[in-house]
Motif scaffolding. Structure first.
Motif, PDB file in Angstrom:
ATOM      1  N   VAL A   1     -13.710   2.618  -4.765  1.00 54.36           N
ATOM      2  CA  VAL A   1     -12.682   1.611  -4.997  1.00 54.36           C
ATOM      3  C   VAL A   1     -12.623   1.313  -6.493  1.00 54.36           C
ATOM      4  O   VAL A   1     -13.662   1.280  -7.172  1.00 54.36           O
ATOM      5  CB  VAL A   1     -12.952   0.330  -4.180  1.00 54.36           C
TER       6      VAL A   1
ATOM      7  N   CYS B   1      -4.811  -3.314   2.348  1.00 54.89           N
ATOM      8  CA  CYS B   1      -5.490  -4.018   1.269  1.00 54.89           C
ATOM      9  C   CYS B   1      -5.285  -5.514   1.487  1.00 54.89           C
ATOM     10  O   CYS B   1      -4.306  -5.948   2.113  1.00 54.89           O
ATOM     11  CB  CYS B   1      -5.000  -3.570  -0.100  1.00 54.89           C
TER      12      CYS B   1
ATOM     13  N   ALA C   1     -14.551  -2.839  -1.399  1.00 48.38           N
ATOM     14  CA  ALA C   1     -13.981  -4.008  -2.066  1.00 48.38           C
ATOM     15  C   ALA C   1     -14.519  -4.147  -3.477  1.00 48.38           C
ATOM     16  O   ALA C   1     -15.583  -3.617  -3.816  1.00 48.38           O
ATOM     17  CB  ALA C   1     -14.291  -5.278  -1.280  1.00 48.38           C
TER      18      ALA C   1
ATOM     19  N   GLN D   1      -9.777  -0.475  -9.791  1.00 42.28           N
ATOM     20  CA  GLN D   1      -8.527  -1.194 -10.057  1.00 42.28           C
ATOM     21  C   GLN D   1      -8.062  -0.929 -11.475  1.00 42.28           C
ATOM     22  O   GLN D   1      -8.869  -0.645 -12.368  1.00 42.28           O
ATOM     23  CB  GLN D   1      -8.698  -2.695  -9.828  1.00 42.28           C
TER      24      GLN D   1
ATOM     25  N   CYS E   1      -2.695   0.153  -3.915  1.00 42.25           N
ATOM     26  CA  CYS E   1      -2.252  -1.164  -3.449  1.00 42.25           C
ATOM     27  C   CYS E   1      -1.710  -1.902  -4.661  1.00 42.25           C
ATOM     28  O   CYS E   1      -2.474  -2.349  -5.518  1.00 42.25           O
ATOM     29  CB  CYS E   1      -3.413  -1.915  -2.821  1.00 42.25           C
TER      30      CYS E   1
ATOM     31  N   TRP F   1      -2.357  -9.956   2.966  1.00 40.52           N
ATOM     32  CA  TRP F   1      -2.444  -8.574   3.411  1.00 40.52           C
ATOM     33  C   TRP F   1      -1.195  -7.794   3.071  1.00 40.52           C
ATOM     34  O   TRP F   1      -0.083  -8.334   3.093  1.00 40.52           O
ATOM     35  CB  TRP F   1      -2.647  -8.521   4.925  1.00 40.52           C
TER      36      TRP F   1
ATOM     37  N   TYR G   1      -4.738   1.741   6.990  1.00 36.74           N
ATOM     38  CA  TYR G   1      -5.509   1.140   5.911  1.00 36.74           C
ATOM     39  C   TYR G   1      -4.706   0.012   5.277  1.00 36.74           C
ATOM     40  O   TYR G   1      -3.529   0.188   4.939  1.00 36.74           O
ATOM     41  CB  TYR G   1      -5.868   2.193   4.869  1.00 36.74           C
TER      42      TYR G   1
ATOM     43  N   LEU H   1      -4.819  -1.798  -7.066  1.00 34.97           N
ATOM     44  CA  LEU H   1      -6.118  -1.470  -6.493  1.00 34.97           C
ATOM     45  C   LEU H   1      -6.028  -0.074  -5.901  1.00 34.97           C
ATOM     46  O   LEU H   1      -4.990   0.290  -5.320  1.00 34.97           O
ATOM     47  CB  LEU H   1      -6.471  -2.479  -5.403  1.00 34.97           C
TER      48      LEU H   1
ATOM     49  N   TRP I   1     -10.255  -3.219   0.801  1.00 23.81           N
ATOM     50  CA  TRP I   1      -9.589  -2.312   1.722  1.00 23.81           C
ATOM     51  C   TRP I   1     -10.225  -2.476   3.101  1.00 23.81           C
ATOM     52  O   TRP I   1     -11.456  -2.428   3.236  1.00 23.81           O
ATOM     53  CB  TRP I   1      -9.733  -0.863   1.266  1.00 23.81           C
TER      54      TRP I   1
ATOM     55  N   GLU J   1       0.823  -1.194   0.000  1.00 22.43           N
ATOM     56  CA  GLU J   1       0.000   0.000   0.000  1.00 22.43           C
ATOM     57  C   GLU J   1       0.868   1.259   0.000  1.00 22.43           C
ATOM     58  O   GLU J   1       2.002   1.250   0.493  1.00 22.43           O
ATOM     59  CB  GLU J   1      -0.917   0.054   1.228  1.00 22.43           C
TER      60      GLU J   1
END
Length: 129
Positions: A70, A96, A50, A72, A22, A119, A94, A79, A36, A6
């Motif tokens: 959000v 992802c 998400a 991508q 991310c 993660w 935060y 992301l 997230w 991130e």
């Protein structure tokens, strides 16, 4: 397994905006949820937003609907989380996460912390009043 990193966190005044990124080290199309989450000091980790990858639908926590978005970039394996109208209560670390197991329901990408997930290390967001 995918490696996630991130970036984009920082300090901002209430009402301001930040965009988190991310970056994955490989394609993420095999993961059911790209999400997230955030965790404030003394609080449980909670889902924020998400993408449910099988159909590309997006899911948001009620607390951020209308303020966060959000998205991508598949070509960049990245992301994003665009955060607008930030509030002091948005202050948190935060993270992802990529989830390799089907959530049963797209809303679970946000409503449930995954039992299995990959993660990132997190990025801090601080919103001052």
């Amino acid at each position: 397994q995918v490696q996630l990193e991130e970036s984009g966190g920082g300090s901002v005044q209430a009402g301001g905006s930040l965009k988190l990124s991310c970056a994955a080290d490989r394609r993420t199309h095999r993961y059911f949820c790209l999400a997230w989450f955030r965790q404030a000091p003394g609080k449980q980790r909670e889902g924020v937003a998400a993408i449910f990858t099988p159909d590309g639908s997006t899911v948001y926590a009620d607390s951020v609907k209308g303020r966060f978005a959000v998205s991508q970039d598949k070509a960049k394996n990245t992301l994003y989380l665009q955060m607008n109208s930030l509030l002091p209560e948005d202050t948190a670390m935060y993270y992802c996460v990529a989830t390799p197991i089907a959530p049963g329901n797209p809303s679970n990408c946000v409503n449930k912390t995954p039992d299995v997930g990959y993660w990132g290390q997190g990025t801090q967001v601080t919103v001052s009043s």
